[in-house]
Design a protein around this motif. Structure first.
Motif, short mmCIF file in Angstrom:
data_model
loop_
_atom_site.label_atom_id
_atom_site.label_comp_id
_atom_site.label_asym_id
_atom_site.label_seq_id
_atom_site.Cartn_x
_atom_site.Cartn_y
_atom_site.Cartn_z
N ALA A 90 0.74 -1.51 0.09
CA ALA A 90 -0.07 -0.09 -0.02
C ALA A 90 0.87 1.31 -0.04
O ALA A 90 2.12 1.39 0.54
CB ALA A 90 -0.88 -0.01 1.08
N ASN A 91 0.20 2.16 -0.68
CA ASN A 91 0.98 3.73 -0.72
C ASN A 91 0.62 4.33 0.39
O ASN A 91 1.50 5.41 1.10
CB ASN A 91 0.62 4.30 -1.96
N SER A 92 -0.54 4.15 1.11
CA SER A 92 -0.85 5.31 2.14
C SER A 92 -1.38 4.55 3.17
O SER A 92 -2.06 3.66 3.50
CB SER A 92 -2.04 6.11 1.75
N PHE A 93 -0.93 5.07 4.66
CA PHE A 93 -0.97 4.31 5.81
C PHE A 93 -1.44 5.40 6.76
O PHE A 93 -1.37 6.62 6.55
CB PHE A 93 0.55 3.89 6.24
N VAL A 94 -2.33 4.84 7.60
CA VAL A 94 -2.93 5.83 8.86
C VAL A 94 -2.46 5.06 10.15
O VAL A 94 -2.64 3.80 10.19
CB VAL A 94 -4.44 5.79 8.53
N TYR A 95 -2.13 5.77 11.23
CA TYR A 95 -2.08 5.02 12.59
C TYR A 95 -3.34 4.94 12.96
O TYR A 95 -4.22 5.85 13.21
CB TYR A 95 -1.16 6.16 13.27
N CYS A 96 -3.40 3.46 13.57
CA CYS A 96 -4.68 3.24 14.23
C CYS A 96 -4.33 3.20 15.75
O CYS A 96 -3.47 2.55 16.10
CB CYS A 96 -5.09 1.73 13.76
N GLN A 98 -0.77 0.61 15.62
CA GLN A 98 0.29 0.57 14.55
C GLN A 98 -0.30 1.43 13.17
O GLN A 98 -1.46 1.40 13.37
CB GLN A 98 0.87 -0.90 14.09
N SER A 99 0.55 1.20 12.25
CA SER A 99 0.25 2.01 10.91
C SER A 99 -0.47 0.74 10.03
O SER A 99 0.01 -0.11 9.97
CB SER A 99 1.12 2.67 10.24
N ILE A 100 -1.88 1.16 9.64
CA ILE A 100 -2.44 0.24 8.82
C ILE A 100 -2.73 0.75 7.37
O ILE A 100 -2.77 2.26 7.05
CB ILE A 100 -3.61 -0.57 9.65
N CYS A 101 -3.06 0.06 6.60
CA CYS A 101 -3.53 0.76 5.04
C CYS A 101 -4.63 1.26 5.35
O CYS A 101 -5.59 0.85 6.41
CB CYS A 101 -3.34 -0.35 4.06
N TRP A 102 -4.98 2.34 4.20
CA TRP A 102 -6.03 3.19 4.24
C TRP A 102 -7.55 2.33 4.06
O TRP A 102 -8.44 2.69 4.84
CB TRP A 102 -6.09 4.24 2.87
N ASN A 103 -7.37 1.21 3.34
CA ASN A 103 -8.73 0.47 3.24
C ASN A 103 -9.10 -0.19 4.43
O ASN A 103 -10.57 -0.45 4.86
CB ASN A 103 -8.55 -0.91 2.15
N HIS A 104 -8.21 -0.55 5.69
CA HIS A 104 -8.66 -1.34 6.77
C HIS A 104 -9.23 0.02 7.48
O HIS A 104 -10.13 -0.22 8.33
CB HIS A 104 -7.33 -1.51 7.31
N CYS A 105 -8.81 1.26 7.42
CA CYS A 105 -9.03 2.14 8.23
C CYS A 105 -10.60 2.79 7.70
O CYS A 105 -11.48 3.04 8.69
CB CYS A 105 -8.25 3.45 8.33
N ASN A 106 -10.66 2.69 6.77
CA ASN A 106 -12.07 3.24 6.05
C ASN A 106 -13.22 2.40 6.14
O ASN A 106 -14.24 2.74 6.41
CB ASN A 106 -11.89 3.40 4.58
N ASP A 107 -12.67 0.94 6.42
CA ASP A 107 -13.69 -0.21 6.68
C ASP A 107 -14.14 -0.31 8.18
O ASP A 107 -14.89 -0.94 8.60
CB ASP A 107 -13.27 -1.59 6.15
N SER A 142 -16.23 9.58 8.85
CA SER A 142 -16.06 10.43 7.41
C SER A 142 -16.29 11.94 7.48
O SER A 142 -15.79 12.40 6.63
CB SER A 142 -17.14 9.73 6.58
N ILE A 143 -16.78 12.41 8.38
CA ILE A 143 -16.83 13.83 8.35
C ILE A 143 -15.35 14.49 8.33
O ILE A 143 -15.10 15.52 7.70
CB ILE A 143 -17.79 14.43 9.59
N ASP A 144 -14.45 14.09 9.01
CA ASP A 144 -13.03 14.53 9.06
C ASP A 144 -12.08 13.68 9.07
O ASP A 144 -10.82 13.70 9.23
CB ASP A 144 -12.98 15.38 10.37
N TYR A 145 -12.58 12.32 8.38
CA TYR A 145 -11.48 11.48 8.08
C TYR A 145 -10.54 11.07 9.32
O TYR A 145 -9.23 11.17 9.09
CB TYR A 145 -10.61 11.49 6.95
N SER A 146 -11.15 10.68 10.39
CA SER A 146 -10.41 10.34 11.63
C SER A 146 -10.81 8.98 12.29
O SER A 146 -12.00 8.51 11.98
CB SER A 146 -10.06 11.35 12.70
N CYS A 147 -10.31 8.64 13.46
CA CYS A 147 -10.56 7.58 14.19
C CYS A 147 -11.36 8.02 15.38
O CYS A 147 -10.87 8.91 15.95
CB CYS A 147 -9.37 6.62 14.40
N SER A 148 -12.31 7.20 15.85
CA SER A 148 -13.03 7.72 17.19
C SER A 148 -12.67 6.70 18.21
O SER A 148 -13.66 6.49 19.09
CB SER A 148 -14.50 7.81 16.81
N TYR A 149 -11.67 5.92 18.03
CA TYR A 149 -11.43 4.58 19.15
C TYR A 149 -11.36 5.32 20.48
O TYR A 149 -11.95 4.77 21.31
CB TYR A 149 -10.15 3.90 18.62
#
Length: 133
Positions: A13-19, A24-33, A39-46
Motif C-alpha cells: 500500500a502507498n498510504s497508511f494511517v496510524y490506528c 500501528q500504522s495500517i493501510c487506508w482500506n482497513h481504516c476506511n472499513d 467520514s466527516i473529518d477522516y479520523s478515528c474515534s477509538y
C-alpha cells in the motif's frame, strides 16, 4: 514512491494511517472499513469520549440532512425548469404548426411593398431648381 506492506492484510500500500486500536500504522482500506472511522473529518474515534462521539454523530447527521435538503431543492428547481421548457416548446410548436396560407403571405408582402413605396414618396423632398448666380 516507497510502498510498504500492511500488517493486517499483507498487501502493498502507498498510504497508511496510524490506528489507535491496533497501535500501528495500517493501510487506508482497513481504516476506511473500521467501525470507528468518521467520514466527516477522516479520523478515528477509538479513543474519543462518548460525549465527543455524540457531538461528531450529531454533526454528521446535520451534514447529511443539509445534503439531502440541497438535493431536494435542486430536484424541485430542475423540475420547474423542465416544465418551463416544455411550455415554451409547446407554444413554439403551436406557432410553427399553424396552417400555411400562401394567399395571405402574398397579400402581406404586397401590403408591405405598398407601404414602403408610399413612405418613399412622402419622404422624397420636392426639388426645385435654385440658381446660385
Amino acid at each position: 514512491m516507497k510502498t510498504m506492506k500492511c500488517p493486517l492484510c499483507g498487501k502493498d500500500a502507498n498510504s497508511f494511517v496510524y490506528c489507535h486500536k491496533e497501535k500501528q500504522s495500517i493501510c487506508w482500506n482497513h481504516c476506511n472499513d473500521c467501525q470507528y472511522f468518521i467520514s466527516i473529518d477522516y479520523s478515528c474515534s477509538y479513543e474519543l469520549s462518548p460525549v465527543q462521539k455524540k457531538i461528531i454523530e450529531l454533526r454528521e447527521r446535520k451534514r447529511k440532512d443539509n445534503q439531502e435538503r440541497q438535493v431536494n431543492e435542486y430536484a424541485v428547481n430542475e423540475h420547474k425548469a423542465v416544465m418551463m421548457r416544455r411550455d415554451a416548446i409547446s407554444k413554439e410548436a403551436a406557432h410553427i404548426s399553424a396552417p400555411y396560407d400562401a394567399a395571405s403571405v402574398l397579400k402581406a408582402k404586397k401590403a408591405k411593398k405598398k407601404k414602403v413605396k408610399t413612405a418613399a414618396k412622402q419622404a422624397a423632398p420636392t426639388v426645385k431648381e435654385v440658381s446660385l448666380f
